[in-house]
Motif scaffolding. Sequence first.
Motif, mmCIF file in Angstrom:
data_model
loop_
_atom_site.group_PDB
_atom_site.id
_atom_site.type_symbol
_atom_site.label_atom_id
_atom_site.label_comp_id
_atom_site.label_asym_id
_atom_site.label_seq_id
_atom_site.Cartn_x
_atom_site.Cartn_y
_atom_site.Cartn_z
ATOM 1 N N PRO A 1 -24.867 33.189 -5.802
ATOM 2 C CA PRO A 1 -26.260 33.036 -6.242
ATOM 3 C C PRO A 1 -26.847 34.357 -6.720
ATOM 4 O O PRO A 1 -26.628 35.409 -6.115
ATOM 5 N N LEU B 1 -30.538 36.165 -8.628
ATOM 6 C CA LEU B 1 -31.917 36.094 -9.114
ATOM 7 C C LEU B 1 -32.062 37.154 -10.192
ATOM 8 O O LEU B 1 -31.611 38.287 -10.027
ATOM 9 N N ALA C 1 -34.814 33.617 -0.821
ATOM 10 C CA ALA C 1 -34.981 33.172 -2.207
ATOM 11 C C ALA C 1 -33.637 32.910 -2.870
ATOM 12 O O ALA C 1 -33.485 31.972 -3.667
ATOM 13 N N LEU C 2 -32.636 33.718 -2.552
ATOM 14 C CA LEU C 2 -31.297 33.506 -3.099
ATOM 15 C C LEU C 2 -30.698 32.185 -2.610
ATOM 16 O O LEU C 2 -29.928 31.546 -3.334
ATOM 17 N N PRO D 1 -33.391 29.044 -4.453
ATOM 18 C CA PRO D 1 -34.018 29.572 -5.671
ATOM 19 C C PRO D 1 -35.037 28.634 -6.308
ATOM 20 O O PRO D 1 -36.019 29.092 -6.898
ATOM 21 N N THR D 2 -34.818 27.314 -6.211
ATOM 22 C CA THR D 2 -35.757 26.369 -6.839
ATOM 23 C C THR D 2 -37.092 26.322 -6.114
ATOM 24 O O THR D 2 -38.078 25.838 -6.675
ATOM 25 N N THR E 1 -38.581 29.100 -4.923
ATOM 26 C CA THR E 1 -39.118 30.457 -4.928
ATOM 27 C C THR E 1 -40.012 30.690 -6.139
ATOM 28 O O THR E 1 -39.667 30.314 -7.259
ATOM 29 N N ARG F 1 -41.588 32.460 -9.183
ATOM 30 C CA ARG F 1 -41.063 33.407 -10.166
ATOM 31 C C ARG F 1 -41.767 34.761 -10.086
ATOM 32 O O ARG F 1 -41.134 35.811 -10.231
ATOM 33 N N ILE G 1 -40.152 36.927 -7.427
ATOM 34 C CA ILE G 1 -38.886 37.523 -7.862
ATOM 35 C C ILE G 1 -39.140 38.708 -8.784
ATOM 36 O O ILE G 1 -38.564 39.787 -8.618
#
Length: 224
Positions: free
Chosen positions: A22, A24, A156-157, A160-161, A163, A165, A168
Amino acid sequence: MTQRRFYGQNVRRFLHLEHEPPSLITRSLRNTEIAVTETRDDAPVRSLSGGMVLEDSYVVSLKLNDYPSCELWARSKCVTKADIRAGATYLYDMKIDPRFVIDKPFHSLHFYLPRSALDGITEQSRAPRVGDLPCQFGVGHDDPIIRHIGGALLPALRRPTETNRLFIDYSLFAFTVHVAQTYGGMQRRAEPARGGLAPWQTKRACERLDSDLGGKLPTNRGRV
Protein backbone atom coordinates in the motif's frame (compact mmCIF):
# COMPACT_ATOMS: atom_id res chain seq x y z
CA MET A 1 16.46 8.53 -18.67
CA THR A 2 13.24 6.87 -17.55
CA GLN A 3 12.22 7.89 -14.04
CA ARG A 4 11.03 5.14 -11.71
CA ARG A 5 9.42 6.29 -8.53
CA PHE A 6 9.79 4.35 -5.30
CA TYR A 7 6.24 3.24 -4.52
CA GLY A 8 3.63 0.77 -5.66
CA GLN A 9 4.72 -1.88 -8.15
CA ASN A 10 8.29 -0.57 -8.23
CA VAL A 11 8.65 -1.32 -4.52
CA ARG A 12 7.04 -4.74 -4.99
CA ARG A 13 9.67 -5.64 -7.58
CA PHE A 14 12.50 -4.09 -5.58
CA LEU A 15 11.69 -6.22 -2.50
CA HIS A 16 10.38 -9.28 -4.38
CA LEU A 17 7.01 -9.00 -2.65
CA GLU A 18 4.10 -11.21 -3.64
CA HIS A 19 1.63 -8.32 -3.77
CA GLU A 20 1.84 -4.60 -4.40
CA PRO A 21 2.33 -2.84 -1.03
CA PRO A 22 0.00 0.00 0.00
CA SER A 23 1.14 3.51 -0.87
CA LEU A 24 -0.15 7.04 -0.28
CA ILE A 25 0.82 9.71 -2.79
CA THR A 26 0.51 13.48 -2.91
CA ARG A 27 1.06 15.80 -5.85
CA SER A 28 0.28 19.02 -3.96
CA LEU A 29 3.80 20.45 -4.28
CA ARG A 30 4.34 21.72 -7.82
CA ASN A 31 2.82 18.48 -9.14
CA THR A 32 5.81 16.61 -7.72
CA GLU A 33 5.00 13.14 -6.42
CA ILE A 34 5.85 12.42 -2.78
CA ALA A 35 4.83 9.02 -1.45
CA VAL A 36 4.92 6.71 1.54
CA THR A 37 4.76 2.92 1.27
CA GLU A 38 4.41 0.25 3.94
CA THR A 39 6.43 -2.90 3.24
CA ARG A 40 6.39 -6.14 5.19
CA ASP A 41 7.48 -9.72 4.61
CA ASP A 42 7.51 -12.15 7.53
CA ALA A 43 8.97 -15.06 5.54
CA PRO A 44 11.17 -13.73 2.73
CA VAL A 45 13.19 -15.91 0.36
CA ARG A 46 16.88 -15.05 0.56
CA SER A 47 17.85 -12.79 -2.33
CA LEU A 48 19.45 -9.48 -3.21
CA SER A 49 16.90 -6.70 -3.51
CA GLY A 50 16.18 -5.53 -7.04
CA GLY A 51 17.80 -2.59 -8.77
CA MET A 52 16.17 0.73 -9.61
CA VAL A 53 16.83 3.09 -12.50
CA LEU A 54 19.01 5.83 -11.02
CA GLU A 55 17.26 9.14 -10.37
CA ASP A 56 17.78 12.26 -8.33
CA SER A 57 15.72 11.28 -5.31
CA TYR A 58 15.90 9.96 -1.77
CA VAL A 59 14.13 7.29 0.23
CA VAL A 60 13.67 8.04 3.92
CA SER A 61 12.95 4.77 5.70
CA LEU A 62 11.40 4.34 9.13
CA LYS A 63 12.18 0.84 10.40
CA LEU A 64 9.42 -0.94 12.31
CA ASN A 65 11.44 -3.98 13.34
CA ASP A 66 15.09 -4.86 13.96
CA TYR A 67 17.13 -6.22 11.07
CA PRO A 68 20.48 -7.42 12.46
CA SER A 69 23.57 -7.85 10.30
CA CYS A 70 22.06 -6.24 7.22
CA GLU A 71 24.31 -6.59 4.16
CA LEU A 72 24.17 -3.29 2.24
CA TRP A 73 25.11 -2.81 -1.40
CA ALA A 74 25.77 0.27 -3.55
CA ARG A 75 26.70 0.47 -7.22
CA SER A 76 26.53 -3.33 -7.55
CA LYS A 77 28.90 -4.25 -4.72
CA CYS A 78 28.69 -4.94 -0.99
CA VAL A 79 29.91 -1.97 1.03
CA THR A 80 29.09 -2.74 4.66
CA LYS A 81 27.03 -4.69 7.19
CA ALA A 82 25.00 -2.98 9.91
CA ASP A 83 22.45 -3.73 12.62
CA ILE A 84 19.27 -1.90 11.61
CA ARG A 85 17.22 -0.81 14.61
CA ALA A 86 13.46 -0.55 14.98
CA GLY A 87 12.25 3.02 15.40
CA ALA A 88 15.27 4.55 13.65
CA THR A 89 15.19 6.58 10.44
CA TYR A 90 17.59 5.84 7.58
CA LEU A 91 18.29 7.95 4.49
CA TYR A 92 19.12 6.47 1.09
CA ASP A 93 20.37 8.29 -1.99
CA MET A 94 18.81 6.53 -4.98
CA LYS A 95 21.59 7.74 -7.30
CA ILE A 96 23.97 5.15 -5.85
CA ASP A 97 21.56 2.26 -6.51
CA PRO A 98 21.19 1.14 -2.86
CA ARG A 99 20.31 -2.52 -2.25
CA PHE A 100 20.41 -5.03 0.60
CA VAL A 101 20.40 -8.77 1.07
CA ILE A 102 16.92 -9.94 2.00
CA ASP A 103 17.36 -12.83 4.43
CA LYS A 104 15.24 -11.90 7.45
CA PRO A 105 11.70 -10.65 8.10
CA PHE A 106 11.32 -6.90 7.53
CA HIS A 107 8.72 -4.22 8.19
CA SER A 108 9.29 -0.60 7.19
CA LEU A 109 7.77 2.64 5.99
CA HIS A 110 9.52 4.12 2.95
CA PHE A 111 9.04 7.81 2.12
CA TYR A 112 9.87 8.62 -1.51
CA LEU A 113 11.28 12.15 -1.78
CA PRO A 114 12.46 13.44 -5.17
CA ARG A 115 14.93 16.31 -5.44
CA SER A 116 12.23 18.37 -7.17
CA ALA A 117 10.16 18.26 -3.95
CA LEU A 118 13.06 19.65 -1.90
CA ASP A 119 13.57 22.37 -4.49
CA GLY A 120 9.87 23.21 -4.34
CA ILE A 121 9.92 23.54 -0.55
CA THR A 122 12.94 25.87 -0.58
CA GLU A 123 11.34 27.94 -3.33
CA GLN A 124 8.13 28.37 -1.33
CA SER A 125 10.17 29.29 1.77
CA ARG A 126 12.35 31.71 -0.23
CA ALA A 127 15.40 29.85 1.04
CA PRO A 128 18.53 28.64 -0.78
CA ARG A 129 18.31 25.16 -2.24
CA VAL A 130 19.59 22.42 0.04
CA GLY A 131 22.56 20.26 -0.88
CA ASP A 132 22.86 16.50 -0.68
CA LEU A 133 21.23 14.87 2.33
CA PRO A 134 23.55 13.01 4.77
CA CYS A 135 22.97 9.46 3.55
CA GLN A 136 25.34 7.11 5.39
CA PHE A 137 24.77 3.42 4.87
CA GLY A 138 23.80 1.71 8.11
CA VAL A 139 23.67 4.94 10.12
CA GLY A 140 20.25 5.57 11.64
CA HIS A 141 18.77 8.73 13.13
CA ASP A 142 16.67 9.03 16.26
CA ASP A 143 13.94 11.15 14.69
CA PRO A 144 10.74 11.43 16.75
CA ILE A 145 9.07 13.64 14.11
CA ILE A 146 9.41 10.94 11.44
CA ARG A 147 8.15 8.36 13.95
CA HIS A 148 5.08 10.47 14.73
CA ILE A 149 4.32 11.17 11.07
CA GLY A 150 4.81 7.50 10.24
CA GLY A 151 2.60 6.42 13.11
CA ALA A 152 -0.14 8.79 11.96
CA LEU A 153 0.04 7.50 8.38
CA LEU A 154 -0.04 3.77 9.20
CA PRO A 155 -3.83 3.63 9.75
CA ALA A 156 -4.31 5.59 6.52
CA LEU A 157 -2.16 3.11 4.60
CA ARG A 158 -4.34 0.28 5.86
CA ARG A 159 -7.66 2.08 5.18
CA PRO A 160 -6.89 4.44 2.30
CA THR A 161 -10.52 4.80 1.13
CA GLU A 162 -11.48 6.11 4.58
CA THR A 163 -8.69 8.68 4.77
CA ASN A 164 -9.14 12.37 4.07
CA ARG A 165 -7.05 13.55 1.09
CA LEU A 166 -6.17 16.80 2.89
CA PHE A 167 -4.68 14.78 5.76
CA ILE A 168 -2.43 12.85 3.35
CA ASP A 169 -1.32 16.01 1.56
CA TYR A 170 -0.60 17.84 4.81
CA SER A 171 1.29 14.92 6.40
CA LEU A 172 3.58 14.39 3.40
CA PHE A 173 4.11 18.14 3.04
CA ALA A 174 5.08 18.34 6.73
CA PHE A 175 7.42 15.39 6.21
CA THR A 176 9.15 17.16 3.32
CA VAL A 177 9.61 20.40 5.27
CA HIS A 178 11.03 18.46 8.22
CA VAL A 179 13.56 16.61 6.07
CA ALA A 180 14.61 19.81 4.30
CA GLN A 181 15.18 21.57 7.63
CA THR A 182 16.62 18.73 9.71
CA TYR A 183 18.81 16.98 7.16
CA GLY A 184 19.16 19.59 4.42
CA GLY A 185 19.80 22.56 6.72
CA MET A 186 17.07 24.69 5.14
CA GLN A 187 16.62 28.03 6.83
CA ARG A 188 13.94 30.44 5.82
CA ARG A 189 15.18 33.90 4.99
CA ALA A 190 14.06 36.62 7.37
CA GLU A 191 12.16 38.69 4.80
CA PRO A 192 8.99 40.70 5.40
CA ALA A 193 5.88 39.09 3.94
CA ARG A 194 4.74 40.81 0.78
CA GLY A 195 1.26 42.26 0.81
CA GLY A 196 0.60 41.37 4.46
CA LEU A 197 0.05 43.49 7.53
CA ALA A 198 2.89 44.78 9.65
CA PRO A 199 2.91 43.44 13.26
CA TRP A 200 1.58 46.76 14.63
CA GLN A 201 -1.23 46.71 12.06
CA THR A 202 -2.19 43.16 13.03
CA LYS A 203 -2.22 44.11 16.71
CA ARG A 204 -4.40 47.15 16.04
CA ALA A 205 -6.81 45.13 13.91
CA CYS A 206 -7.16 42.51 16.65
CA GLU A 207 -7.81 45.20 19.25
CA ARG A 208 -10.44 46.79 17.02
CA LEU A 209 -12.19 43.46 16.42
CA ASP A 210 -12.02 42.68 20.14
CA SER A 211 -13.69 45.98 20.92
CA ASP A 212 -16.37 45.56 18.26
CA LEU A 213 -17.20 42.05 19.48
CA GLY A 214 -17.39 42.99 23.11
CA GLY A 215 -14.17 41.28 24.15
CA LYS A 216 -15.22 37.86 22.88
CA LEU A 217 -12.03 37.06 21.01
CA PRO A 218 -9.53 34.65 22.65
CA THR A 219 -6.64 36.30 24.39
CA ASN A 220 -3.86 34.19 22.77
CA ARG A 221 -3.57 36.45 19.74
CA GLY A 222 -0.09 35.13 19.00
CA ARG A 223 -1.78 32.20 17.26
CA VAL A 224 -3.84 34.38 14.88
